[in-house]
Design a protein around this motif. Structure first.
Motif, PDB file in Angstrom:
ATOM      1  N   ALA A  49      17.670   4.087  33.587  1.00 59.66           N
ATOM      2  CA  ALA A  49      16.257   4.078  33.201  1.00 59.66           C
ATOM      3  C   ALA A  49      15.858   2.633  32.928  1.00 59.66           C
ATOM      4  CB  ALA A  49      16.037   4.931  31.951  1.00 59.66           C
ATOM      5  N   ILE A  59      12.600   5.846  36.200  1.00 65.92           N
ATOM      6  CA  ILE A  59      13.954   6.303  36.543  1.00 65.92           C
ATOM      7  C   ILE A  59      14.198   5.999  38.021  1.00 65.92           C
ATOM      8  CG2 ILE A  59      15.584   8.211  36.351  1.00 65.92           C
ATOM      9  CD1 ILE A  59      14.096   7.562  33.750  1.00 65.92           C
ATOM     10  N   TYR A  71      16.600  12.598  31.142  1.00 65.31           N
ATOM     11  CA  TYR A  71      15.744  11.487  30.722  1.00 65.31           C
ATOM     12  C   TYR A  71      14.364  11.998  30.339  1.00 65.31           C
ATOM     13  CZ  TYR A  71      18.997   7.848  32.324  1.00 65.31           C
ATOM     14  OH  TYR A  71      20.066   7.022  32.466  1.00 65.31           O
TER      15      TYR A  71
END
Length: 229
Positions: A49, A59, A71
């Motif tokens: 990330a 991402i 995420y």
């Protein structure tokens, strides 16, 4: 997992450094990192990330869509090891999502995805943290001191490579912008008999008046042969 002390481990890291250097841009760079992480460490999935524009999270590389989902749980919920690692510039380890009670909502959802242990490693440069390398395993307590040491080296390689790739991308964009502005100035000079200073001033004035980037004004002029309204 690779052996840090062995010659093969050193050779593989050397090869990774070369691969990162030869990568064509930020996305190619971080994709090489996550693929190497899965090969080199005790992890089932990996992802990177990156902080974009100082605050937005992007991402650009994962080994599995599952990572992007993990995420997203933290970005949307604002809580989890990724956010801690990024905010505090620290290594964050979850030995077992069944036992860890720091982020219960996040842990429960991650367990449903089949992940038991997590290691988030900040990607840091002299200018600060640029992102996080996330390692995920279906096994509990998959990341010990040895895995952390390897992940730290990998993160250092990745941090330098990402910073370098971003710098090169910025330079390429700057060169492209200069080319566009130069072509647009040529069109104005030919059409209206302007000198180069006056042609640039026209572009700059339209950029300010329309609150449009100079390169975008130039690109529109080249494409339509007309200045923005």
């Amino acid at each position: 997992m690779i052996d840090l002390a062995g010659g093969n481990g050193a050779e593989r890291f050397a090869q990774l450094a070369l691969d990162l250097h030869d990568s064509g841009g930020v996305e190619e760079t971080v994709q090489a990192v996550v693929e190497f992480a899965v090969q080199a460490l005790n992890c089932s999935h990996a992802g990177v990330a990156l902080i974009v524009g100082g605050e937005r999270l992007e991402i650009p590389a994962t080994t599995d869509p599952l990572v992007a989902e993990i995420y997203a749980l933290q970005v949307d919920g604002g809580s989890g090891p990724l956010t801690v690692s990024m905010r505090e510039h620290s290594i964050t380890r979850v030995r077992d999502t069944v036992l860890d009670d720091r982020w219960p909502v996040w842990a429960a959802k991650v367990r449903e995805l089949g992940v038991r242990s997590v290691l988030d490693m900040p990607l840091s440069t002299a200018g600060g943290t640029v992102g996080v390398l996330g390692l995920y395993s279906a096994d509990p307590d998959a990341f010990g001191p040895d895995e952390e040491a390897i992940a730290h080296i990998l993160a250092r390689h990745a941090s330098v490579a990402v910073a370098s790739a971003r710098h090169e991308d910025n330079l390429a964009q700057a060169v492209d912008a200069r080319k566009l502005v130069g072509q647009a100035m040529g069109i104005l000079m030919e059409r209206y008999g302007l000198d180069d200073d006056r042609a640039f001033e026209v572009l700059r004035r339209y950029s300010q008046t329309t609150n449009t980037k100079l390169r975008d004004v130039a690109a529109q002029l080249i494409e339509t042969r007309k200045l923005p309204h």
